[in-house]
Design an enzyme around this catalytic site. Structure first.
Site, PDB file in Angstrom:
ATOM      1  N   CYS A 114     -21.334  12.613  34.622  1.00 57.91           N
ATOM      2  CA  CYS A 114     -20.674  12.492  33.316  1.00 57.91           C
ATOM      3  C   CYS A 114     -19.191  12.829  33.369  1.00 57.91           C
ATOM      4  CB  CYS A 114     -21.380  13.362  32.290  1.00 57.91           C
ATOM      5  SG  CYS A 114     -23.104  12.926  32.112  1.00 57.91           S
ATOM      6  N   HIS A 245     -16.691  14.762  26.554  1.00 57.58           N
ATOM      7  CA  HIS A 245     -17.909  14.038  26.900  1.00 57.58           C
ATOM      8  C   HIS A 245     -18.939  14.301  25.804  1.00 57.58           C
ATOM      9  CE1 HIS A 245     -21.446  12.607  28.746  1.00 57.58           C
ATOM     10  NE2 HIS A 245     -21.906  13.785  29.107  1.00 57.58           N
ATOM     11  N   ASN A 275     -25.940  10.401  24.772  1.00 57.12           N
ATOM     12  CA  ASN A 275     -25.101  10.697  25.937  1.00 57.12           C
ATOM     13  C   ASN A 275     -25.060   9.458  26.834  1.00 57.12           C
ATOM     14  OD1 ASN A 275     -24.145  11.539  28.436  1.00 57.12           O
ATOM     15  ND2 ASN A 275     -25.246  13.488  28.407  1.00 57.12           N
TER      16      ASN A 275
HETATM   17  N1  ACO Z   1     -38.777  17.141  20.758  1.00 60.47           N
HETATM   18  C1  ACO Z   1     -39.430  18.258  20.367  1.00 60.47           C
HETATM   19  N2  ACO Z   1     -39.471  19.380  21.104  1.00 60.47           N
HETATM   20  C2  ACO Z   1     -38.791  19.378  22.255  1.00 60.47           C
HETATM   21  C3  ACO Z   1     -38.084  18.263  22.727  1.00 60.47           C
HETATM   22  C4  ACO Z   1     -38.109  17.111  21.922  1.00 60.47           C
HETATM   23  N3  ACO Z   1     -37.449  15.969  22.270  1.00 60.47           N
HETATM   24  N4  ACO Z   1     -37.513  18.560  23.891  1.00 60.47           N
HETATM   25  C5  ACO Z   1     -37.834  19.849  24.163  1.00 60.47           C
HETATM   26  N5  ACO Z   1     -38.613  20.334  23.185  1.00 60.47           N
HETATM   27  C6  ACO Z   1     -39.200  21.659  23.076  1.00 60.47           C
HETATM   28  C7  ACO Z   1     -39.284  22.353  24.405  1.00 60.47           C
HETATM   29  O1  ACO Z   1     -40.455  21.930  25.094  1.00 60.47           O
HETATM   30  C8  ACO Z   1     -39.337  23.802  24.003  1.00 60.47           C
HETATM   31  O2  ACO Z   1     -40.664  24.127  23.635  1.00 60.47           O
HETATM   32  P1  ACO Z   1     -41.308  25.546  24.077  1.00 60.47           P
HETATM   33  O3  ACO Z   1     -40.433  26.573  23.437  1.00 60.47           O
HETATM   34  O4  ACO Z   1     -42.667  25.434  23.503  1.00 60.47           O
HETATM   35  O5  ACO Z   1     -41.232  25.529  25.575  1.00 60.47           O
HETATM   36  C9  ACO Z   1     -38.485  23.852  22.723  1.00 60.47           C
HETATM   37  O6  ACO Z   1     -38.357  22.499  22.282  1.00 60.47           O
HETATM   38  C10 ACO Z   1     -37.116  24.449  22.895  1.00 60.47           C
HETATM   39  O7  ACO Z   1     -36.605  23.942  24.113  1.00 60.47           O
HETATM   40  P2  ACO Z   1     -35.159  24.368  24.620  1.00 60.47           P
HETATM   41  O8  ACO Z   1     -34.921  23.743  25.952  1.00 60.47           O
HETATM   42  O9  ACO Z   1     -34.948  25.831  24.462  1.00 60.47           O
HETATM   43  O10 ACO Z   1     -34.263  23.674  23.516  1.00 60.47           O
HETATM   44  P3  ACO Z   1     -32.703  23.729  23.401  1.00 60.47           P
HETATM   45  O11 ACO Z   1     -32.326  24.266  22.087  1.00 60.47           O
HETATM   46  O12 ACO Z   1     -32.045  24.297  24.625  1.00 60.47           O
HETATM   47  O13 ACO Z   1     -32.350  22.176  23.368  1.00 60.47           O
HETATM   48  C11 ACO Z   1     -31.525  20.473  24.851  1.00 60.47           C
HETATM   49  C12 ACO Z   1     -32.694  21.356  24.464  1.00 60.47           C
HETATM   50  C13 ACO Z   1     -31.197  19.589  23.661  1.00 60.47           C
HETATM   51  C14 ACO Z   1     -31.897  19.649  26.037  1.00 60.47           C
HETATM   52  C15 ACO Z   1     -30.296  21.364  25.153  1.00 60.47           C
HETATM   53  O14 ACO Z   1     -30.656  22.374  26.062  1.00 60.47           O
HETATM   54  C16 ACO Z   1     -29.145  20.574  25.744  1.00 60.47           C
HETATM   55  O15 ACO Z   1     -28.554  19.752  25.090  1.00 60.47           O
HETATM   56  N6  ACO Z   1     -28.760  20.867  26.985  1.00 60.47           N
HETATM   57  C17 ACO Z   1     -27.670  20.182  27.648  1.00 60.47           C
HETATM   58  C18 ACO Z   1     -28.138  18.851  28.152  1.00 60.47           C
HETATM   59  C19 ACO Z   1     -27.006  17.972  28.583  1.00 60.47           C
HETATM   60  O16 ACO Z   1     -25.953  17.973  27.996  1.00 60.47           O
HETATM   61  N7  ACO Z   1     -27.247  17.188  29.628  1.00 60.47           N
HETATM   62  C20 ACO Z   1     -26.348  16.209  30.065  1.00 60.47           C
HETATM   63  C21 ACO Z   1     -25.339  16.712  31.021  1.00 60.47           C
HETATM   64  S1  ACO Z   1     -24.237  15.479  31.457  1.00 60.47           S
HETATM   65  C22 ACO Z   1     -24.840  14.582  32.829  1.00 60.47           C
HETATM   66  O17 ACO Z   1     -24.398  14.766  33.950  1.00 60.47           O
HETATM   67  C23 ACO Z   1     -25.837  13.557  32.653  1.00 60.47           C
END
Ligand code: ACO
Length: 323
Positions: A114, A245, A275
């Site tokens: 990214c 980004h 994204n």
């Molecule tokens: N729908 C419903 N529930 C979900 C989903 C979904 N789509 N995805 C995860 N959950 C659940 C999880 O299983 C977890 O359940 P649990 O507590 O029973 O285990 C709960 O929601 C909370 O999960 P978290 O991972 O703590 O949620 P968080 O608030 O951190 O949000 C997210 C997750 C959106 C992925 C966040 O961590 C994030 O945006 N991280 C950065 C990701 C990113 O930017 N990646 C791209 C980088 S750039 C590149 O190089 C491609």
């Protein structure tokens, strides 16, 4: 000899197919409310079966060349930032060069996930300020829909497809003012996609530790932005617009707060496209221009982060036209 490198044209391409959160509710155990509250994303675009990183890149590139008033045969170099090319080789940039008819241009791909677009833009600016080249096309183009596990709710709700391009030309007025590039390979396992040349058998799906990437992103957006602004000899108060980004609205709000930049100065369009990795910054730049968010001589920061773990930031002084 012209001393500066300047963006003189821009273009974007988004596939027609819109995939809404409601449609995702039918694929995995998720909800529109969860996706919006955790990411800010409402919908994303998905490439058609006959679309690839190179075909989307060509659409965006044609628009950028038209805006710059430049014929493809005048290009010296085509750089495509992508981690979802259709072929292992030749490079996506080679296919783009041919489709455009940029017959005099050198062509290569650059993969910094990214952060790739800023890595590529900084590279282009170096060729220009060194006096080696005058006209360069930089494209970010991605089809993450092809590396997602559509049964994994942790990843499939986050990404989308698209392309954005800029033309960078030699100019007597700025231009690119500074850049910061970085990478921490010890954290390569935080987000990665295996491929057919590695030790793993397929399927080759994107794998991510969301919480780890989230914390990294907030810290590094803040750090890289401040470093790039300082390297340009500016203060944060000199910055008119930050185009980060587009991964997650929560990341961007937390980062803006940590930097001390009002949210009005941060461009956000992740709600409509998700994204799009290396394509997200040039797509956002196009929309910022279309919305009149950039005026002559505005100071602009581009900042990216992603797989690597990598990061990159650039400060630009905005100006329409070549001089
Ligand atoms: N729908 C419903 N529930 C979900 C989903 C979904 N789509 N995805 C995860 N959950 C659940 C999880 O299983 C977890 O359940 P649990 O507590 O029973 O285990 C709960 O929601 C909370 O999960 P978290 O991972 O703590 O949620 P968080 O608030 O951190 O949000 C997210 C997750 C959106 C992925 C966040 O961590 C994030 O945006 N991280 C950065 C990701 C990113 O930017 N990646 C791209 C980088 S750039 C590149 O190089 C491609």
């Amino acid at each position: 000899m012209a001393r500066y490198a300047r963006i003189t044209g821009w273009g974007k391409y988004l596939p027609q197919k819109v995939l809404t959160n409601q449609e995702l509710e039918r694929l995995v155990d998720t909800s529109d409310a969860w996706i919006i509250s955790r990411t800010g994303i409402k919908e994303r675009r998905i490439a058609a079966n006959d679309e690839t990183a190179s075909t989307m890149a060509v659409h965006a590139a044609r628009e950028a060349l038209k805006a710059a008033g430049l014929e493809p045969h005048c290009l010296d170099l085509v750089i495509t930032a992508t981690c979802t090319p259709e072929l292992i080789f030749p490079a996506c940039a080679s296919l783009v060069q041919n489709s455009l008819g940029a017959r005099k241009a050198a062509a290569f791909d650059l993969n910094a996930a990214c952060s790739g677009f800023i890595y590529a833009l900084a590279t282009a600016c170096q060729f220009i300020t060194a006096g080696s080249y005058k006209n360069i096309l930089v494209v970010g183009s991605e089809v993450y829909s092809r590396i997602l596990n559509w049964k994994n709710r942790n990843t499939c709700v986050l990404f989308g497809d698209g392309a954005g391009a800029v033309v960078v030309q030699a100019s007597d007025s700025p231009g690119s003012l500074s850049f910061v590039l970085g990478n921490d390979g010890s954290r390569a396992g935080s987000i990665y996609t295996p491929g057919p040349c590695g030790l793993n058998q397929g399927p080759y799906y994107l794998t991510m530790n969301g919480r780890e990437v989230f914390r990294f992103a907030v810290n590094v957006i803040c750090l890289a932005t401040k470093q790039a602004v300082k390297a340009a000899g500016l203060e944060l108060s000199d910055i008119d617009l930050l185009i980060p980004h587009q991964a997650n609205t929560r990341i961007l709000k937390s980062a803006a707060k940590a930097i001390g930049l009002p949210l009005e100065k941060v461009f956000i369009n992740v709600d409509r496209y998700g994204n799009t990795s290396a394509a997200s910054i040039p797509i956002a730049l196009c929309e910022a221009i279309e919305e009149g968010r950039l005026k002559e001589r505005d100071r602009l920061v581009l900042v990216g982060f992603g797989g690597g773990l990598s990061w990159a930031a650039m400060v630009l002084q905005w100006g329409q036209g070549k001089r």
